[in-house]
Design a protein around this motif. Structure first.
Motif, PDB file in Angstrom:
ATOM      1  N   CYS A  90       0.830  -1.209   0.000  1.00 33.94           N
ATOM      2  CA  CYS A  90       0.000   0.000   0.000  1.00 33.94           C
ATOM      3  C   CYS A  90       0.869   1.265   0.000  1.00 33.94           C
ATOM      4  CB  CYS A  90      -0.926   0.014   1.213  1.00 33.94           C
ATOM      5  SG  CYS A  90      -2.315  -1.131   1.109  1.00 33.94           S
ATOM      6  N   ASN A 146      -5.991   1.933  -3.824  1.00 35.43           N
ATOM      7  CA  ASN A 146      -6.456   0.579  -4.163  1.00 35.43           C
ATOM      8  C   ASN A 146      -7.413   0.127  -3.070  1.00 35.43           C
ATOM      9  OD1 ASN A 146      -6.558  -2.391  -4.172  1.00 35.43           O
ATOM     10  ND2 ASN A 146      -5.017  -2.259  -5.782  1.00 35.43           N
ATOM     11  N   HIS A 147      -8.710   0.100  -3.392  1.00 36.17           N
ATOM     12  CA  HIS A 147      -9.719  -0.170  -2.372  1.00 36.17           C
ATOM     13  C   HIS A 147      -9.606  -1.591  -1.817  1.00 36.17           C
ATOM     14  CE1 HIS A 147     -13.395   0.454  -0.137  1.00 36.17           C
ATOM     15  NE2 HIS A 147     -13.899  -0.657  -0.640  1.00 36.17           N
ATOM     16  N   LEU A 148      -9.263  -2.562  -2.660  1.00 36.09           N
ATOM     17  CA  LEU A 148      -9.160  -3.942  -2.193  1.00 36.09           C
ATOM     18  C   LEU A 148      -8.020  -4.101  -1.190  1.00 36.09           C
ATOM     19  CD1 LEU A 148     -10.043  -6.854  -2.206  1.00 36.09           C
ATOM     20  CD2 LEU A 148      -8.693  -7.209  -4.289  1.00 36.09           C
ATOM     21  N   LEU A 149      -6.861  -3.536  -1.515  1.00 35.73           N
ATOM     22  CA  LEU A 149      -5.736  -3.600  -0.577  1.00 35.73           C
ATOM     23  C   LEU A 149      -6.080  -2.897   0.734  1.00 35.73           C
ATOM     24  CD1 LEU A 149      -2.536  -2.997  -2.750  1.00 35.73           C
ATOM     25  CD2 LEU A 149      -3.109  -5.045  -1.436  1.00 35.73           C
ATOM     26  N   TYR A 150      -6.773  -1.771   0.624  1.00 35.56           N
ATOM     27  CA  TYR A 150      -7.178  -1.040   1.828  1.00 35.56           C
ATOM     28  C   TYR A 150      -8.107  -1.884   2.688  1.00 35.56           C
ATOM     29  CZ  TYR A 150      -9.573   2.349   4.797  1.00 35.56           C
ATOM     30  OH  TYR A 150     -10.126   2.993   5.868  1.00 35.56           O
ATOM     31  N   ARG A 151      -9.072  -2.577   2.049  1.00 35.71           N
ATOM     32  CA  ARG A 151     -10.005  -3.417   2.806  1.00 35.71           C
ATOM     33  C   ARG A 151      -9.268  -4.583   3.472  1.00 35.71           C
ATOM     34  NH1 ARG A 151     -13.628  -1.444   5.150  1.00 35.71           N
ATOM     35  NH2 ARG A 151     -14.218  -3.583   5.667  1.00 35.71           N
ATOM     36  N   LEU A 152      -8.293  -5.154   2.770  1.00 32.67           N
ATOM     37  CA  LEU A 152      -7.489  -6.227   3.368  1.00 32.67           C
ATOM     38  C   LEU A 152      -6.762  -5.708   4.610  1.00 32.67           C
ATOM     39  CD1 LEU A 152      -5.908  -7.942   0.232  1.00 32.67           C
ATOM     40  CD2 LEU A 152      -7.504  -8.987   1.853  1.00 32.67           C
ATOM     41  N   GLU A 211      -9.319  -5.326   7.514  1.00 32.52           N
ATOM     42  CA  GLU A 211      -9.733  -6.605   8.089  1.00 32.52           C
ATOM     43  C   GLU A 211      -8.604  -7.257   8.872  1.00 32.52           C
ATOM     44  OE1 GLU A 211     -12.777  -7.522   8.137  1.00 32.52           O
ATOM     45  OE2 GLU A 211     -13.437  -5.918   6.805  1.00 32.52           O
TER      46      GLU A 211
END
Length: 215
Positions: free
Chosen positions: A109, A156-162, A165
């Motif tokens: 990130c 990067n929204h997916l990396l941020y969500r990972l 979590e």
């Protein structure tokens, strides 16, 4: 790093509920024993059982149906959730792997952030630094907010969500406060503003090595 007593109870209840599911040969679609029954079988307070069930529900492993009870969910479409759940219910090696994965996500990130961070992002981070200098009582929350804003600036929204979590699951295990100090945040901000990806990577590596040495 040792687990606090209250966290040990919480994790033990989760493990025992998992054992009950195995012992009773319950499968997807089957109903779990009631909160009261679980409390009796586990010899645990109902509030602790309720908290453990809530965690399992948040992980997508069970679902509560009003007026019917709590049921085991079909998990075939949630492989990531299953993997993360196994970390929470597993041993010290798995917890180490979770932290290592989180560090990898943070590194990726931040590498993206050095290329994509905007002047508005920099301004938000500068304001957080200013607040740290003005409010000693809120240092931990401000450092966590700073870290989160840096990760979000990667675009990067997916990396941020990972990241969100993994951070959440890690905190639930050991009550982790932010590992970023105000001084560390200032260094990160300076390197981000200068778009110096290599020095940022080196800084993160040193931080992770220091934390691993403590644990």
């Amino acid at each position: 790093m040792s687990v606090q007593p209250t966290e040990k109870v919480y994790i033990e209840i989760l493990k025992k509920i998992q054992a009950i599911i195995v012992e009773d040969r319950l499968k997807a679609g089957d109903k779990l024993p009631s909160e009261r029954e679980l409390s009796d079988r586990l010899n645990a307070g109902r509030s602790s059982v309720r908290e453990a069930l809530r965690a399992l529900e948040l992980l997508g492993l069970i679902e509560t149906r009003r007026g019917e009870g709590t049921f085991i969910r079909e998990a075939t479409g949630h492989r990531l959730v299953e993997v993360l759940a196994s970390f929470i219910l597993n041993d010290e090696k798995a917890r180490h792997d979770l932290q290592e994965t989180r560090n990898i996500v943070i590194k990726d990130c931040i590498e993206l952030a050095t290329m994509r961070i905007t002047s508005l992002d920099i301004s938000k981070l500068e304001k957080l630094i200013q607040k740290m200098e003005q409010s000693a009582q809120e240092i931990n929350n401000l450092c966590k907010a700073f870290e989160k804003n840096v990760i979000q600036s990667c675009g990067n929204h997916l990396l941020y969500r990972l990241y969100v979590e993994l951070t959440g699951y890690g905190s639930s295990l050991k009550g982790t406060d932010s590992n970023w100090s105000p001084e560390f945040c200032k260094e990160v901000l300076s390197l981000l503003a200068g778009k110096n990806a290599q020095k940022l990577t080196d800084l993160l590596s040193k931080q992770n090595d220091a934390l691993n040495a403590i644990e």
